[in-house]
Design an enzyme around this catalytic site. Structure first.
Site, PDB file in Angstrom:
ATOM      1  N   SER A  32       0.822  -1.216   0.000  1.00  0.00           N
ATOM      2  CA  SER A  32       0.000   0.000   0.000  1.00  0.00           C
ATOM      3  C   SER A  32       0.852   1.261   0.000  1.00  0.00           C
ATOM      4  CB  SER A  32      -0.873  -0.025   1.260  1.00  0.00           C
ATOM      5  OG  SER A  32      -1.248   1.281   1.637  1.00  0.00           O
ATOM      6  N   LEU A  49      -0.372   4.198   0.977  1.00  0.00           N
ATOM      7  CA  LEU A  49      -0.707   4.893   2.229  1.00  0.00           C
ATOM      8  C   LEU A  49       0.135   4.366   3.384  1.00  0.00           C
ATOM      9  CD1 LEU A  49      -2.551   6.666   4.051  1.00  0.00           C
ATOM     10  CD2 LEU A  49      -4.076   4.698   4.218  1.00  0.00           C
ATOM     11  N   ASP A  94       1.168  -0.617  -4.995  1.00  0.00           N
ATOM     12  CA  ASP A  94       0.386   0.583  -5.255  1.00  0.00           C
ATOM     13  C   ASP A  94       1.338   1.588  -5.898  1.00  0.00           C
ATOM     14  OD1 ASP A  94      -1.010   2.911  -5.109  1.00  0.00           O
ATOM     15  OD2 ASP A  94      -1.429   2.795  -2.948  1.00  0.00           O
ATOM     16  N   ASN A 102      -4.334  11.080  -1.240  1.00  0.00           N
ATOM     17  CA  ASN A 102      -5.083   9.871  -0.903  1.00  0.00           C
ATOM     18  C   ASN A 102      -6.560  10.055  -1.263  1.00  0.00           C
ATOM     19  OD1 ASN A 102      -6.785   8.225   1.238  1.00  0.00           O
ATOM     20  ND2 ASN A 102      -4.843   7.173   0.903  1.00  0.00           N
ATOM     21  N   HIS A 162     -12.597   1.984  -7.479  1.00  0.00           N
ATOM     22  CA  HIS A 162     -12.494   2.432  -6.089  1.00  0.00           C
ATOM     23  C   HIS A 162     -13.731   3.232  -5.706  1.00  0.00           C
ATOM     24  CE1 HIS A 162     -10.534   2.656  -2.413  1.00  0.00           C
ATOM     25  NE2 HIS A 162      -9.637   3.612  -2.616  1.00  0.00           N
TER      26      HIS A 162
END
Ligand code: SPV
Ligand code: MG
Length: 550
Positions: A61, A63, A100, A137, A204
């Site tokens: 990820s 994030l 990602d 994000n 998403h």
């Protein structure tokens, strides 16, 4: 290039289809008609934990990788820094990793280089999203600007043209629903990205229910595998995603979130308590860390590659019965059960972990009950009328080369033994500074030429002056743990002293403190201070404590 790995095999796969590369494994997960799961990881350790849990693939990820570096999910970590983290993750596991890739770190040209480098490091796939560099994000703000469709298709084509493994997977992430541009725009974009060569579409959504995901999936009608990230619509039953024909679910950030909770609680508790006592039972053991990072493999490799040095031997004194009532009626203390293993087995286990293979146990009381695979036993048949020094003398032939001497009723953390083994002294004894506060019972108390200074980094040596059951309070420095280590030279001194005591007729009744004190009058006997992390079993309370001693 990637390791060959079997991690992508399903139970039904035939051996002829193996081994598969990580690239092929990820492709299979994403392309297969059954629902697959990718679990978030953000470093080598979390990647290992994902694998250990049984997952078949990793979501690296953006994030959580950036957050674990203390950074925002706004491309603050450079793409090469991300690549470095990925390399640790790939090295730590055999699982395929889908990274990602945010927006691809720039335009088509940056995507090309990124994909080439990912392939070099065995990263099985990348997901790029149709936003602008530097990204934000998806769960921050509203109506984030999206990339031009044609420009983003160029990024996809450039990525696919740059992969150096045919099975590398490129997932195109559609942000139209997130940025409020609606279902038609999402479908238009997904179709364009599919035509540009994307292997799968990540649709998403940040809504709390999965309605728009189900609508999208229905209208998409399986044109390419669909990937989803149900962080916000987490309450939707997984079975519904399966029925909707979703290919892959990404659990996007839960290991980092779990660790934040655990780290916060632990830090607060230690800060509040100024002690580790309350947290010790709830945090992973140090042993667990060693296991996770594969210390056993290193030990094996050391045996294979390092020049062999003669392994130390150990003599365990287990001849006395111990006075623990019914518990020691039929067996000596060393055979008491400590959560499924005898005390002796645990002690020998710790010795072995530190490379001590050759273990001699001196038996006496109920000797027929003292047995353990891989140990040598010698007997002190006069255990009832002799002391520890006599028992040790029964094992005289084993006092050769580097030797550990231990009581049979002690448990200690391995670092204590390791610290003795690496000492430069010819004779070194492990002394607990807590022993300076008197405890009931017969203790091996120590007087030395220097007290523990309170600073474990203070390596000025202390030397034994006297070890006995009674030491003047002003002289008391600690309690011997029943653990000592002798170099080959130290072992010679020990044999000489045993012989001298025998000549003088003092051997039969002597204990080890008397023997060690005599050696200390002729040679330096180093005192190594520790605080806790060991116990001996003399009472039922000790036994209960031993059962909690891991
Ligand atoms: C990530 O895990 O970094 C993602 C998923 O991109 S999300 O945070 O949901 O955007
Ligand atoms: Mg991300």
């Amino acid at each position: 290039m990637s390791d060959a790995s079997l991690s992508g095999l399903r139970p039904g796969d035939t051996p002829s289809s193996s081994p598969v590369t990580r690239f092929a494994a990820l492709r299979r997960e994403i392309a297969s008609p059954s629902l697959s799961f990718l679990m978030e990881a953000h470093d080598g350790l979390s990647a290992k934990i994902v694998q250990e849990a049984g997952f078949r693939g990793i979501w690296a990820s953006g994030l959580t990788t950036s957050a674990s570096l203390g950074l925002r999910d706004s491309n603050e970590a450079s793409w090469t820094q991300v690549l470095d983290v990925l390399e640790y993750m790939a090295d730590a596991t055999t699982l395929p990793i889908l990274v990602d890739g945010d927006t691809g770190h720039g335009n088509f040209n940056n995507v090309r280089r990124f994909v080439r480098k990912l392939c070099e490091r065995g990263i099985a796939g990348v997901c790029i999203e149709d936003k602008l560099f530097p990204k934000t994000n998806s769960f921050i703000g509203e109506a984030q600007p999206l990339a031009d469709v044609d420009e983003f298709c160029g990024r996809i084509k450039a990525g696919k043209d740059s992969q150096t493994d045919d099975d590398f997977t490129l997932v195109a992430r559609v942000e139209a629903l997130i940025s409020g541009q609606g279902m038609e725009e999402a479908l238009r974009r997904a179709e364009a990205y599919h035509r540009a060569g994307a292997d799968a579409i990540l649709i998403h959504s940040k809504k709390a229910d999965a309605d728009e995901i189900f609508t999208f999936a229905e209208r998409w009608a399986g044109r390419a595998p669909l990937v989803i990230v149900p962080t916000m619509y987490y309450a939707t039953p997984t079975e519904l995603f399966r029925q909707a024909g979703i290919s892959t679910i990404i659990w996007a950030n839960h290991l980092l979130r779990a660790s934040i909770t655990a780290m916060r609680e632990t830090a607060a508790r230690i800060h509040e308590d100024q002690s580790l006592v309350r947290v010790e039972g709830s945090v992973a053991t140090v042993k667990d860390i060693f296991r996770l990072v594969g210390n056993a493999e290193l030990e094996e490799a050391e045996r294979r590659y390092l020049p062999a040095r003669p392994a130390p031997g150990a003599i365990v004194l287990a001849a006395s019965g111990g006075e623990m009532g019914g518990l020691t009626l039929d067996q000596p203390k060393c055979m008491l059960d400590i959560r499924g293993q005898s005390l002796l087995q645990r002690l020998v286990g710790t010795l072995r972990e530190s490379g001590v293979r050759d273990v001699t146990v001196v038996r006496g009381y109920r000797k027929e009950t003292v047995s353990l695979q891989g140990i040598r036993t010698l007997d002190n048949d006069r255990h009832a009328e002799t002391g520890e020094a006599w028992s040790l003398a029964c094992a005289r032939e084993a006092i050769r080369g580097e030797t550990i001497i231990a009581y049979g009723d002690v448990l200690f953390r391995r670092y204590i033994l390791d610290s003795l083994l690496t000492s430069s002294a010819d004779v070194v004894v492990a002394v607990d500074t807590l022993g300076a506060q008197p405890r009931p019972g017969k203790r091996d108390l120590v007087a030395a030429d220097r007290r523990f200074s309170g600073d474990y980094l203070d390596d000025r040596p202390a030397h034994l002056r006297l070890m006995a059951h009674e030491v003047a309070p002003g002289e008391l420095c600690g309690e011997w743990m029943g653990l000592a280590r002798f170099t080959a030279r130290g072992a010679e001194w020990l044999r000489e002293e045993i012989a001298a005591m025998e000549m003088e007729g003092l051997l039969e009744g002597a204990d080890l403190p008397a023997l060690l004190t005599r050696i200390a009058t002729k040679h330096p006997v180093r005192v190594k201070y520790f605080t806790g992390h060991w116990l001996d079993v003399d009472t039922l309370t000790d036994l209960a404590e031993a059962r909690n001693f891991t």
